[in-house]
Scaffold this motif. Structure first.
Motif, PDB file in Angstrom:
ATOM      1  N   ALA A 143       0.834  -1.212   0.000  1.00 41.47           N
ATOM      2  CA  ALA A 143       0.000   0.000   0.000  1.00 41.47           C
ATOM      3  C   ALA A 143       0.862   1.252   0.000  1.00 41.47           C
ATOM      4  CB  ALA A 143      -0.927  -0.012   1.220  1.00 41.47           C
ATOM      5  N   ALA A 144       1.953   1.236   0.759  1.00 40.94           N
ATOM      6  CA  ALA A 144       2.852   2.389   0.803  1.00 40.94           C
ATOM      7  C   ALA A 144       3.562   2.577  -0.533  1.00 40.94           C
ATOM      8  CB  ALA A 144       3.862   2.223   1.930  1.00 40.94           C
ATOM      9  N   LEU A 145       4.004   1.485  -1.145  1.00 39.22           N
ATOM     10  CA  LEU A 145       4.676   1.573  -2.441  1.00 39.22           C
ATOM     11  C   LEU A 145       3.726   2.098  -3.512  1.00 39.22           C
ATOM     12  CD1 LEU A 145       6.930  -0.078  -1.037  1.00 39.22           C
ATOM     13  CD2 LEU A 145       7.137  -1.420  -3.133  1.00 39.22           C
ATOM     14  N   ALA A 146       2.475   1.674  -3.442  1.00 43.27           N
ATOM     15  CA  ALA A 146       1.501   2.088  -4.453  1.00 43.27           C
ATOM     16  C   ALA A 146       1.249   3.589  -4.433  1.00 43.27           C
ATOM     17  CB  ALA A 146       0.184   1.340  -4.247  1.00 43.27           C
ATOM     18  N   GLN A 147       1.538   4.237  -3.316  1.00 43.54           N
ATOM     19  CA  GLN A 147       1.319   5.679  -3.197  1.00 43.54           C
ATOM     20  C   GLN A 147       2.611   6.480  -3.355  1.00 43.54           C
ATOM     21  OE1 GLN A 147      -0.783   6.529   0.474  1.00 43.54           O
ATOM     22  NE2 GLN A 147      -2.048   4.707   0.262  1.00 43.54           N
ATOM     23  N   ALA A 148       3.743   5.789  -3.507  1.00 41.69           N
ATOM     24  CA  ALA A 148       5.029   6.473  -3.506  1.00 41.69           C
ATOM     25  C   ALA A 148       5.450   6.988  -4.875  1.00 41.69           C
ATOM     26  CB  ALA A 148       6.107   5.548  -2.946  1.00 41.69           C
ATOM     27  N   SER A 149       5.295   6.156  -5.912  1.00 47.29           N
ATOM     28  CA  SER A 149       5.712   6.535  -7.264  1.00 47.29           C
ATOM     29  C   SER A 149       5.117   5.547  -8.251  1.00 47.29           C
ATOM     30  CB  SER A 149       7.236   6.544  -7.384  1.00 47.29           C
ATOM     31  OG  SER A 149       7.742   5.223  -7.390  1.00 47.29           O
ATOM     32  N   PRO A 150       5.058   5.911  -9.549  1.00 44.50           N
ATOM     33  CA  PRO A 150       4.544   4.960 -10.548  1.00 44.50           C
ATOM     34  C   PRO A 150       5.342   3.655 -10.586  1.00 44.50           C
ATOM     35  CG  PRO A 150       4.575   7.175 -11.465  1.00 44.50           C
ATOM     36  CD  PRO A 150       5.277   7.255 -10.140  1.00 44.50           C
ATOM     37  N   ARG A 151       6.671   3.744 -10.480  1.00 42.99           N
ATOM     38  CA  ARG A 151       7.498   2.532 -10.542  1.00 42.99           C
ATOM     39  C   ARG A 151       7.244   1.624  -9.332  1.00 42.99           C
ATOM     40  NH1 ARG A 151      11.494   2.293 -14.269  1.00 42.99           N
ATOM     41  NH2 ARG A 151      11.933   4.193 -15.456  1.00 42.99           N
ATOM     42  N   LEU A 152       7.140   2.233  -8.168  1.00 44.23           N
ATOM     43  CA  LEU A 152       6.897   1.419  -6.980  1.00 44.23           C
ATOM     44  C   LEU A 152       5.475   0.868  -6.972  1.00 44.23           C
ATOM     45  CD1 LEU A 152       8.788   3.357  -4.159  1.00 44.23           C
ATOM     46  CD2 LEU A 152       9.506   1.337  -5.439  1.00 44.23           C
ATOM     47  N   ARG A 153       4.551   1.599  -7.545  1.00 46.42           N
ATOM     48  CA  ARG A 153       3.190   1.066  -7.672  1.00 46.42           C
ATOM     49  C   ARG A 153       3.201  -0.184  -8.554  1.00 46.42           C
ATOM     50  NH1 ARG A 153      -1.870   3.467  -6.971  1.00 46.42           N
ATOM     51  NH2 ARG A 153      -3.567   2.361  -8.029  1.00 46.42           N
ATOM     52  N   LYS A 154       3.973  -0.130  -9.634  1.00 45.20           N
ATOM     53  CA  LYS A 154       4.091  -1.296 -10.516  1.00 45.20           C
ATOM     54  C   LYS A 154       4.720  -2.476  -9.762  1.00 45.20           C
ATOM     55  CE  LYS A 154       3.619  -1.479 -14.450  1.00 45.20           C
ATOM     56  NZ  LYS A 154       2.491  -1.946 -15.292  1.00 45.20           N
ATOM     57  N   LEU A 155       5.734  -2.198  -8.952  1.00 52.35           N
ATOM     58  CA  LEU A 155       6.360  -3.253  -8.162  1.00 52.35           C
ATOM     59  C   LEU A 155       5.353  -3.887  -7.203  1.00 52.35           C
ATOM     60  CD1 LEU A 155       8.812  -4.867  -7.191  1.00 52.35           C
ATOM     61  CD2 LEU A 155       9.363  -2.960  -5.660  1.00 52.35           C
ATOM     62  N   ALA A 156       4.523  -3.071  -6.564  1.00 52.14           N
ATOM     63  CA  ALA A 156       3.510  -3.596  -5.644  1.00 52.14           C
ATOM     64  C   ALA A 156       2.530  -4.503  -6.384  1.00 52.14           C
ATOM     65  CB  ALA A 156       2.773  -2.447  -4.969  1.00 52.14           C
ATOM     66  N   GLU A 157       2.139  -4.114  -7.595  1.00 49.61           N
ATOM     67  CA  GLU A 157       1.225  -4.926  -8.397  1.00 49.61           C
ATOM     68  C   GLU A 157       1.875  -6.260  -8.777  1.00 49.61           C
ATOM     69  OE1 GLU A 157       0.392  -2.356 -11.643  1.00 49.61           O
ATOM     70  OE2 GLU A 157      -1.047  -1.103 -10.525  1.00 49.61           O
ATOM     71  N   LEU A 158       3.158  -6.212  -9.127  1.00 53.76           N
ATOM     72  CA  LEU A 158       3.876  -7.439  -9.462  1.00 53.76           C
ATOM     73  C   LEU A 158       3.990  -8.358  -8.249  1.00 53.76           C
ATOM     74  CD1 LEU A 158       6.769  -6.043 -11.699  1.00 53.76           C
ATOM     75  CD2 LEU A 158       4.962  -7.609 -12.424  1.00 53.76           C
ATOM     76  N   ASP A 159       4.191  -7.774  -7.091  1.00 53.52           N
ATOM     77  CA  ASP A 159       4.320  -8.578  -5.882  1.00 53.52           C
ATOM     78  C   ASP A 159       3.027  -9.326  -5.573  1.00 53.52           C
ATOM     79  OD1 ASP A 159       6.026  -9.258  -3.508  1.00 53.52           O
ATOM     80  OD2 ASP A 159       4.327  -8.371  -2.450  1.00 53.52           O
ATOM     81  N   VAL A 160       1.893  -8.694  -5.832  1.00 53.81           N
ATOM     82  CA  VAL A 160       0.605  -9.349  -5.615  1.00 53.81           C
ATOM     83  C   VAL A 160       0.493 -10.591  -6.500  1.00 53.81           C
ATOM     84  CG1 VAL A 160      -1.892  -9.129  -5.889  1.00 53.81           C
ATOM     85  CG2 VAL A 160      -0.589  -7.265  -4.872  1.00 53.81           C
TER      86      VAL A 160
END
Length: 251
Positions: A143-160
């Motif tokens: 959740a924190a990554l998804a709000q931090a930057s577009p790249r980190l949001r993508k990483l959070a989605e990949l982790d799911v």
């Protein structure tokens, strides 16, 4: 300033090294190429889900102030350290002969029956406890990554996606650890019996948990494996946290 977290190694986790040193790995194959092995684990529906995330564009994320990023990073590190400390303390206290008031109790030796079953249940109870502790931590990090930057949001989605198709395999492999540990239990008890027969001394179950006793040594092995498994279960969260801190430091 955040402390450095241990870097994960896919083929050389502490848990695998411990099992290998104890000669408990059965039929282990040499490590192959990571991408090839990962492809063998994936069902075609998993591959579709992963491809969908990889090919989707970068979602826009509102920019965060440096102060907010710093506060979020500190909160995430504190949460990670709290969960890790809880898991380590739970394991070390419950594995001690005088563990005190712990939720998971170390089985007391019973004589004349010597059974591994209570210790398997003890290990499995810790596994459930670790899973319940790690899951919300990983969710909060995403959740924190998804709000931090577009790249980190993508990483959070990949982790799911990665967690979904790796979870079943991970659960099956970790479920083998307490079963493999029985080999160690049986071997140490057999060695204890042989030593008694050679010396002609009577057995004294009250001494099994004394320093150097066969059961005390087994419980130390049990604790070592549980701590190694805790580290393994924390690795995905450690990776997400490191990604957040690297992004923050580079901006």
């Amino acid at each position: 300033m955040t402390r450095d977290l241990p870097r994960p190694n896919f083929h050389s986790s502490q848990l695998i090294r411990c099992l290998a040193e104890l000669d408990l790995l059965e039929g282990a194959e040499p490590a192959g190429d990571f991408a090839d092995e990962l492809g063998q684990w994936m069902h075609f529906t998993d591959a579709i889900a992963l491809s969908s995330v990889l090919e989707s564009g970068m979602a826009k994320v509102p920019a965060q102030s440096p102060a907010l990023r710093e506060a979020t990073g500190a909160r995430l590190v504190a949460e990670f350290e709290r969960i890790r400390a809880f898991m380590v303390n739970s394991i070390t206290k419950s594995c001690a002969p005088t563990g005190g008031n712990t939720a998971i109790k170390l089985p007391l030796p019973l004589e004349p029956e010597v059974s591994y079953a209570p210790y398997r249940r003890f290990y499995e109870a810790h596994q459930r406890d670790m899973e319940l502790s790690v899951e919300p931590l990983r969710v909060n990090l995403r959740a924190a990554l998804a709000q931090a930057s577009p790249r980190l949001r993508k990483l959070a989605e990949l982790d799911v996606v990665m967690e979904k198709f790796l979870r079943e395999r991970e659960s099956r492999l970790l479920a083998r650890v307490p079963r493999l540990l029985q080999k160690r239990f049986d071997a140490q008890y057999a060695a204890h019996q042989e030593q008694l027969a050679a010396s002609g001394q009577p057995d004294n179950p009250a001494s099994w948990m004394h320093p150097g006793g066969w059961l005390a040594r087994f419980c130390q092995t049990l604790q070592t494996l549980l701590l190694a498994e805790a580290e393994l279960r924390l690795q995905p969260s450690a990776g997400l946290l490191e990604a957040f801190n690297q992004q923050k430091d580079h901006e």
